[in-house]
Design a protein around this motif. Structure first.
Motif, PDB file in Angstrom:
ATOM      1  N   ALA A   1       0.807  -1.223   0.000  1.00  0.00           N
ATOM      2  CA  ALA A   1       0.000   0.000   0.000  1.00  0.00           C
ATOM      3  C   ALA A   1       0.839   1.272   0.000  1.00  0.00           C
ATOM      4  O   ALA A   1       0.440   2.295  -0.558  1.00  0.00           O
ATOM      5  N   SER A   2       2.023   1.235   0.617  1.00  0.00           N
ATOM      6  CA  SER A   2       2.844   2.445   0.714  1.00  0.00           C
ATOM      7  C   SER A   2       3.867   2.570  -0.408  1.00  0.00           C
ATOM      8  O   SER A   2       4.703   3.469  -0.395  1.00  0.00           O
ATOM      9  N   THR A   3       3.791   1.673  -1.418  1.00  0.00           N
ATOM     10  CA  THR A   3       4.751   1.684  -2.524  1.00  0.00           C
ATOM     11  C   THR A   3       4.067   2.173  -3.801  1.00  0.00           C
ATOM     12  O   THR A   3       3.006   1.674  -4.158  1.00  0.00           O
ATOM     13  N   PRO A   4       4.643   3.152  -4.518  1.00  0.00           N
ATOM     14  CA  PRO A   4       4.042   3.624  -5.769  1.00  0.00           C
ATOM     15  C   PRO A   4       3.852   2.484  -6.762  1.00  0.00           C
ATOM     16  O   PRO A   4       4.688   1.581  -6.867  1.00  0.00           O
ATOM     17  N   VAL A   5       2.768   2.530  -7.532  1.00  0.00           N
ATOM     18  CA  VAL A   5       2.452   1.467  -8.494  1.00  0.00           C
ATOM     19  C   VAL A   5       3.169   1.744  -9.816  1.00  0.00           C
ATOM     20  O   VAL A   5       3.013   2.819 -10.392  1.00  0.00           O
ATOM     21  N   PRO A   6       3.951   0.800 -10.328  1.00  0.00           N
ATOM     22  CA  PRO A   6       4.664   1.028 -11.594  1.00  0.00           C
ATOM     23  C   PRO A   6       3.800   0.706 -12.808  1.00  0.00           C
ATOM     24  O   PRO A   6       2.719   0.116 -12.703  1.00  0.00           O
ATOM     25  N   GLY A   7       4.281   1.098 -13.974  1.00  0.00           N
ATOM     26  CA  GLY A   7       3.735   0.628 -15.238  1.00  0.00           C
ATOM     27  C   GLY A   7       2.388   1.179 -15.636  1.00  0.00           C
ATOM     28  O   GLY A   7       1.732   0.632 -16.522  1.00  0.00           O
ATOM     29  N   GLY A   8       1.931   2.270 -15.000  1.00  0.00           N
ATOM     30  CA  GLY A   8       0.662   2.857 -15.398  1.00  0.00           C
ATOM     31  C   GLY A   8      -0.564   2.124 -14.905  1.00  0.00           C
ATOM     32  O   GLY A   8      -1.689   2.445 -15.306  1.00  0.00           O
ATOM     33  N   PHE A   9      -0.393   1.139 -14.033  1.00  0.00           N
ATOM     34  CA  PHE A   9      -1.540   0.438 -13.479  1.00  0.00           C
ATOM     35  C   PHE A   9      -2.251   1.323 -12.457  1.00  0.00           C
ATOM     36  O   PHE A   9      -1.626   2.136 -11.765  1.00  0.00           O
ATOM     37  N   ALA A  10      -3.552   1.130 -12.327  1.00  0.00           N
ATOM     38  CA  ALA A  10      -4.331   1.922 -11.385  1.00  0.00           C
ATOM     39  C   ALA A  10      -4.086   1.505  -9.937  1.00  0.00           C
ATOM     40  O   ALA A  10      -4.262   2.313  -9.018  1.00  0.00           O
ATOM     41  N   SER A  11      -3.675   0.254  -9.740  1.00  0.00           N
ATOM     42  CA  SER A  11      -3.443  -0.253  -8.386  1.00  0.00           C
ATOM     43  C   SER A  11      -2.483  -1.427  -8.451  1.00  0.00           C
ATOM     44  O   SER A  11      -2.287  -2.045  -9.512  1.00  0.00           O
ATOM     45  N   TRP A  12      -1.892  -1.760  -7.287  1.00  0.00           N
ATOM     46  CA  TRP A  12      -1.055  -2.947  -7.219  1.00  0.00           C
ATOM     47  C   TRP A  12      -1.884  -4.206  -7.484  1.00  0.00           C
ATOM     48  O   TRP A  12      -1.414  -5.166  -8.081  1.00  0.00           O
TER      49      TRP A  12
ATOM     50  N   THR B   1       4.093  -5.085 -16.833  1.00  0.00           N
ATOM     51  CA  THR B   1       3.988  -3.765 -17.460  1.00  0.00           C
ATOM     52  C   THR B   1       3.966  -3.862 -18.984  1.00  0.00           C
ATOM     53  O   THR B   1       3.562  -2.921 -19.663  1.00  0.00           O
ATOM     54  N   SER B   2       4.400  -5.003 -19.555  1.00  0.00           N
ATOM     55  CA  SER B   2       4.378  -5.185 -21.009  1.00  0.00           C
ATOM     56  C   SER B   2       3.036  -5.704 -21.502  1.00  0.00           C
ATOM     57  O   SER B   2       2.777  -5.708 -22.709  1.00  0.00           O
ATOM     58  N   LYS B   3       2.186  -6.191 -20.594  1.00  0.00           N
ATOM     59  CA  LYS B   3       0.843  -6.694 -20.893  1.00  0.00           C
ATOM     60  C   LYS B   3       0.827  -7.960 -21.748  1.00  0.00           C
ATOM     61  O   LYS B   3      -0.229  -8.377 -22.224  1.00  0.00           O
ATOM     62  N   GLN B   4       1.980  -8.588 -21.963  1.00  0.00           N
ATOM     63  CA  GLN B   4       2.004  -9.838 -22.725  1.00  0.00           C
ATOM     64  C   GLN B   4       3.173 -10.697 -22.267  1.00  0.00           C
ATOM     65  O   GLN B   4       4.190 -10.181 -21.785  1.00  0.00           O
TER      66      GLN B   4
END
Length: 410
Positions: free
Chosen positions: A43-54, A85-88
């Motif tokens: 919860a306290s870590t920024p979410v990478p890759g443009g995702f809305a949530s972890w 983050t690559s979605k594939q």
């Protein structure tokens, strides 16, 4: 009383530093109260890759890992990259990939298939040849996920690496490995806690079943068979047994439960709130995965991404340790440090970020070129180092190495 602080055992590695810490290290600060609570690990870590949530990222990662498990068989298999983050899912194969395996994987996620020069089996054999020829000149070695050759770590370079291995070798210089607790736990013992024996302090890993009894997993370089393991207050956890230096795992024969310590952090990496989380299974690490470490000195560290699996690392005082996963903190902040050795490496459950899967136990850090300020419970001291590049033993290999048959669930 259950609360947490990291342990470290000082042991210089040839290039890769083991993560135990000497008992003469500065005392750990008291951990925040409330470890019996459960909280979100990420919860306290920024979410990478443009995702809305972890949770969204982890759902994609879990689908990728399920797909990877379907394709990682066959003579031509070279590797996969399961970076959410690559979605594939990227699958690498020498020769023609079996259509049935690829179709099975595509039932989970989009899959692209790429040609590979070498199979994973061929590259593992090439890595063994390189280690046999180069000896201690090699500090780490393992296959590239795309099947194009090997990646080898050295201190000063090795011009003859490719001729020794018989395949292309990317040589990274200045790579080294050095071995890397939560302070006052009580039985049944949890992962991510601090323990000590003659010579130093380390962190507990995951509770495992051995001989039908719940025991605790940790790092082999922390102690020897027959040593008595205690917490920092002197309470006996159990006796060390089944030490396996080849996988850098051992068992502490103490009553253990399927939970691990974790904590939230502030922007500077300081501990804000401590809690614990149930373990709901185990899963193998894949290249591209996001994992968290939880050690009793550095605390919980997330946004750590797997960059290589099936690695062998060469550590002075230990020798060659295989089955290692190389992972890097994506913002180049602390991923682990001295005293975190043996600590739990976890993958957070997408369906409930207050639950974790076991994926490894921390072995070492690369402190030559990736050393950074420490975070968590014990900060920088004369005998403590932290780094953004870490190495950990895959949970399946680590458990097999000590004869453990199952993860204890929480």
């Amino acid at each position: 009383m259950r609360h947490t602080t990291l342990r470290r055992m000082a042991a210089a590695g040839f290039g890769i530093a083991l993560l135990a810490t000497a008992l003469t290290a500065a005392p750990a600060s008291a951990a925040p109260a409330g470890a019996a609570r459960t909280g979100s690990v990420v919860a306290s870590t920024p979410v990478p890759g443009g995702f809305a949530s972890w949770a969204e990222l982890l759902r994609v990662q879990e689908k990728m890992n399920a797909a990877a498990a379907r394709v990682s068989t066959g003579a031509g298999f070279a590797g996969v990259v399961a970076d959410p983050t690559s979605k594939q899912l990227r699958v690498y194969w020498k020769g023609r990939a079996p259509a049935g395996l690829i179709a099975a994987a595509r039932a989970f996620v989009p899959v692209t298939v790429h040609s590979a020069a070498y199979s994973q089996k061929e590259l593992s054999a090439a890595a063994a040849r390189l280690v046999a020829k180069a000896g201690s000149e090699i500090t780490s070695v393992g296959p590239r996920a795309d099947g194009s050759g090997l990646v080898a770590g050295t201190q000063h370079g090795l011009a003859s690496a490719a001729s020794y291995a018989g395949v292309p070798v990317t040589v990274e210089t200045g790579v080294s490995a050095e071995p890397a607790s939560r302070v006052d736990d009580s039985p049944p013992w949890w992962g991510g806690g601090r323990w000590q024996s003659v010579g130093g302090s380390c962190s507990t890993g995951f509770a495992v079943v051995h001989g039908g009894v719940n025991r605790m997993l940790s790092a082999a370089h922390c102690a020897n068979n027959g040593n008595v393991a205690t917490d920092p207050t002197g309470q006996v956890i159990g006796t060390v047994m089944n030490k396996n230096s080849g996988t850098d795992t051992l068992i502490i024969a103490g009553n253990s439960a399927g939970r691990v310590f974790n904590n939230s952090t502030n922007a500077a990496g300081g501990v804000v709130s401590e809690f614990s989380n149930p373990v709901v299974g185990r899963v193998a690490s894949q290249v591209g995965n996001f994992v968290c470490t939880t050690g009793s000195f550095s605390g919980t560290r997330c946004s750590i991404q797997v960059v290589a699996i099936n690695q062998c690392i060469n550590v002075l005082g230990i020798g060659v340790v295989c089955g290692q996963v190389r992972a890097e903190q994506t913002a180049h902040t602390n991923g682990g440090g001295n005293g975190d050795s043996g600590g739990a490496v976890e993958i957070v459950n997408s369906a409930n970020t207050s639950q974790v899967f076991a994926t490894g136990t921390l072995t070492a850090i690369d402190k030559t070129n990736t050393q950074v300020p420490c975070t968590g419970y014990v900060l920088d001291t004369p005998t403590r180092s932290c780094a953004w590049r870490i190495y950990y033993e895959d949970i399946f290999g680590g458990m097999n190495g000590v004869g453990a048959t199952a993860i204890v669930l929480g």
